[in-house]
Motif scaffolding. Structure first.
Motif, PDB file in Angstrom:
ATOM      1  N   GLU A 123      57.762  81.798  70.280  1.00 12.57           N
ATOM      2  CA  GLU A 123      57.168  80.824  69.355  1.00 12.57           C
ATOM      3  C   GLU A 123      56.863  81.495  68.021  1.00 12.57           C
ATOM      4  N   LYS A 124      56.552  82.785  68.071  1.00 10.66           N
ATOM      5  CA  LYS A 124      56.246  83.546  66.865  1.00 10.66           C
ATOM      6  C   LYS A 124      57.047  84.842  66.851  1.00 10.66           C
ATOM      7  N   VAL A 125      57.118  85.459  65.669  1.00  8.45           N
ATOM      8  CA  VAL A 125      57.852  86.713  65.470  1.00  8.45           C
ATOM      9  C   VAL A 125      56.931  87.715  64.786  1.00  8.45           C
ATOM     10  N   ALA A 126      56.974  88.973  65.228  1.00  7.11           N
ATOM     11  CA  ALA A 126      56.143  90.022  64.649  1.00  7.11           C
ATOM     12  C   ALA A 126      57.006  91.180  64.159  1.00  7.11           C
ATOM     13  N   PHE A 127      56.655  91.721  62.981  1.00  6.33           N
ATOM     14  CA  PHE A 127      57.293  92.917  62.438  1.00  6.33           C
ATOM     15  C   PHE A 127      56.302  94.075  62.490  1.00  6.33           C
ATOM     16  N   GLN A 128      56.833  95.296  62.513  1.00  4.61           N
ATOM     17  CA  GLN A 128      56.017  96.516  62.540  1.00  4.61           C
ATOM     18  C   GLN A 128      55.616  96.895  61.117  1.00  4.61           C
ATOM     19  N   ASN A 129      54.314  97.099  60.908  1.00  9.04           N
ATOM     20  CA  ASN A 129      53.737  97.279  59.570  1.00  9.04           C
ATOM     21  C   ASN A 129      53.101  98.672  59.479  1.00  9.04           C
ATOM     22  N   GLY A 166      64.933  87.565  59.278  1.00  7.73           N
ATOM     23  CA  GLY A 166      64.289  86.291  59.015  1.00  7.73           C
ATOM     24  C   GLY A 166      62.893  86.484  58.469  1.00  7.73           C
ATOM     25  N   THR A 167      61.984  85.657  58.920  1.00  8.42           N
ATOM     26  CA  THR A 167      60.598  85.719  58.449  1.00  8.42           C
ATOM     27  C   THR A 167      59.663  86.074  59.599  1.00  8.42           C
ATOM     28  N   ALA A 168      58.579  86.745  59.256  1.00  9.85           N
ATOM     29  CA  ALA A 168      57.591  87.164  60.257  1.00  9.85           C
ATOM     30  C   ALA A 168      56.403  86.208  60.273  1.00  9.85           C
ATOM     31  N   ASP A 169      55.824  86.064  61.458  1.00 10.76           N
ATOM     32  CA  ASP A 169      54.560  85.347  61.594  1.00 10.76           C
ATOM     33  C   ASP A 169      53.394  86.314  61.642  1.00 10.76           C
ATOM     34  N   LEU A 170      53.638  87.518  62.184  1.00  6.29           N
ATOM     35  CA  LEU A 170      52.593  88.526  62.341  1.00  6.29           C
ATOM     36  C   LEU A 170      53.123  89.892  61.931  1.00  6.29           C
ATOM     37  N   LEU A 171      52.221  90.741  61.442  1.00 10.30           N
ATOM     38  CA  LEU A 171      52.547  92.126  61.096  1.00 10.30           C
ATOM     39  C   LEU A 171      51.558  93.024  61.837  1.00 10.30           C
ATOM     40  N   PHE A 172      52.072  94.030  62.576  1.00 10.56           N
ATOM     41  CA  PHE A 172      51.175  94.874  63.370  1.00 10.56           C
ATOM     42  C   PHE A 172      51.222  96.322  62.914  1.00 10.56           C
ATOM     43  N   GLY A 173      50.054  96.962  62.867  1.00 13.25           N
ATOM     44  CA  GLY A 173      50.017  98.364  62.492  1.00 13.25           C
ATOM     45  C   GLY A 173      48.635  98.839  62.096  1.00 13.25           C
TER      46      GLY A 173
END
Length: 408
Positions: A123-129, A166-173
């Motif tokens: 449902e959502k996508v996350a990238f590493q930040n 594409g586009t991210a919904d969340l960024l984690f780091g």
């Protein structure tokens, strides 16, 4: 010794089911292009929806717990899915999967429901930040800050080389939460909404494509549940992410498409004995890398505590990639540098993708120098020693643990 995989009748039945689904549901024009960064906007949108279907079947993230949206399957099924997805040119999930083990180990139950479940169900996508413009691999020198303001956190700073399709919904780091605390004790680990006011992502045009970003954070405000772990435990949480990124998860079915290109070209072309020897050297290097990755996958799946194993595989893979790219140019000549737009390109341009990738792949997930430092620390030949960070394979019931030794 025979390293050939064998499968049971039940496993072959599962394989047939996967093959049939791909044939019936994935049109040719939606399959992965030669360069995975060349996905069109139409393809990205189609796969965002199709990933939800795959997740519902338990095939998108097969080995993660079913209760949070994963497949709840085993290593055998994951191996078969990896093999068939590669053959069928399936575009895998857009979320950077390194976040999943981190949330399983460190997140509260409420955070798992809020963040982990929508990521595993696509449902959502996350990238590493992680990386910053001035610090690269030295994460302990980060400058981007999270400042507490009542029950919220206010985020300021910049990140770079943030990869994602594409586009991210969340960024984690990690972010600095206490500028006065010593290194490794001054960070928090956050999941930031990408559409938050004050967050801006800009694409970078690099050697390996435009699937990486600058991230600008200007007084972005997030709630307290965006913090994973304690407000001074960010380094420990980050190490769980890096344990996977450094190779500690291994790979169920490692495949070397560039090696396949070299062998095919050598067999079909009028190459001399020197080129054939180079091809054999490349094949040996590739197979050693694959065995390291399979060994680590087996250790992870059987919940064995790992030490230097991940970094060893990562270091060898990075160095192998550069060695084999050099050999490929010797064997194929300038044809190895022709991209997918040229009809004379090797295998539609896969060789050219590998040439670029061999250079850029030496940095992400820790350079070879970083891997050597980790190996030295873990086999006891460095002034500083450390143990592997907790992962879902070693953390009891995914409980948060802070027993790892942190280098200061």
């Amino acid at each position: 010794m025979d390293f050939t995989r064998t499968y049971t009748p039940e496993q072959e039945t599962f394989r047939a089911e996967v093959k049939a689904w791909i044939a019936e549901n994935v049109p040719e024009n939606m399959k992965a292009p030669v360069d995975r960064d060349d996905l069109s906007a139409e393809q990205i949108a189609w796969w965002r929806e199709t990933h939800k279907e795959l997740a519902a079947k338990g095939w998108l993230y097969p080995i993660f717990p079913k209760e949070y949206g994963g497949g709840g399957l085993g290593g055998d099924e994951e191996t078969i899915l990896e093999e068939e997805f590669a053959d069928g040119r399936i575009v895998k999930g857009f979320t950077n999967a390194l976040v999943f083990p981190t949330l399983l180990v460190w997140a509260t139950e409420e955070q798992k429901q809020k963040y982990l479940k929508p990521l595993l169900t696509a449902e959502k996508v996350a990238f590493q930040n992680f990386s910053e413009p001035g610090h690269g691999s030295d994460l302990a020198s980060l400058e981007s800050k999270a400042t507490r303001d009542g029950d919220d956190w206010v985020i300021n700073g910049q990140k770079t080389w943030v990869s994602g399709t594409g586009t991210a919904d969340l960024l984690f780091g990690p972010l600095v939460t206490d500028a006065d605390a010593p290194r490794h004790r001054n960070l928090g680990y956050f999941l930031l909404p990408a559409d938050n006011e004050g967050m801006e992502l800009k694409r970078l045009n690099l050697l390996n494509g435009d699937a990486q970003h600058f991230v600008f954070m200007d007084n972005a405000r997030v709630g307290s549940d965006a913090l994973i772990g304690g407000d001074h435990q960010g380094w420990q949480v980050t190490q769980t992410t890096l344990e996977q990124e450094h190779g500690g998860r291994g790979q169920a079915a490692p495949r070397d498409e560039a090696m396949d290109d070299v062998l095919k070209y050598t067999r079909e072309s009028n190459t001399d004995d020197i080129d054939k020897q180079l091809a054999v050297d490349s094949m040996i290097d590739s197979r050693i890398t694959g065995l390291f990755q399979e060994r680590n996958f087996w250790m992870y799946e059987t919940r064995q505590e790992m030490s230097y194993h991940g970094s060893l595989a990562s270091m060898y893979n990075k160095e192998k990639g550069m060695r084999n790219a050099d050999r490929a140019r010797e064997i194929m000549g300038m044809f190895s540098l022709l991209d997918s737009d040229d009809p004379r390109a090797i295998n539609g341009g896969t060789a050219e993708v590998q040439q670029r990738g061999s250079l850029t792949a030496a940095h992400p997930g820790g350079t070879t120098e970083v891997q050597k430092v980790i190996i030295a620390r873990r086999i006891g030949i460095s002034r500083t020693q450390e143990r592997a960070a907790p992962t879902p394979a070693t953390a009891t019931s995914y409980a948060r643990r802070i027993t790892m030794e942190i280098p200061i």
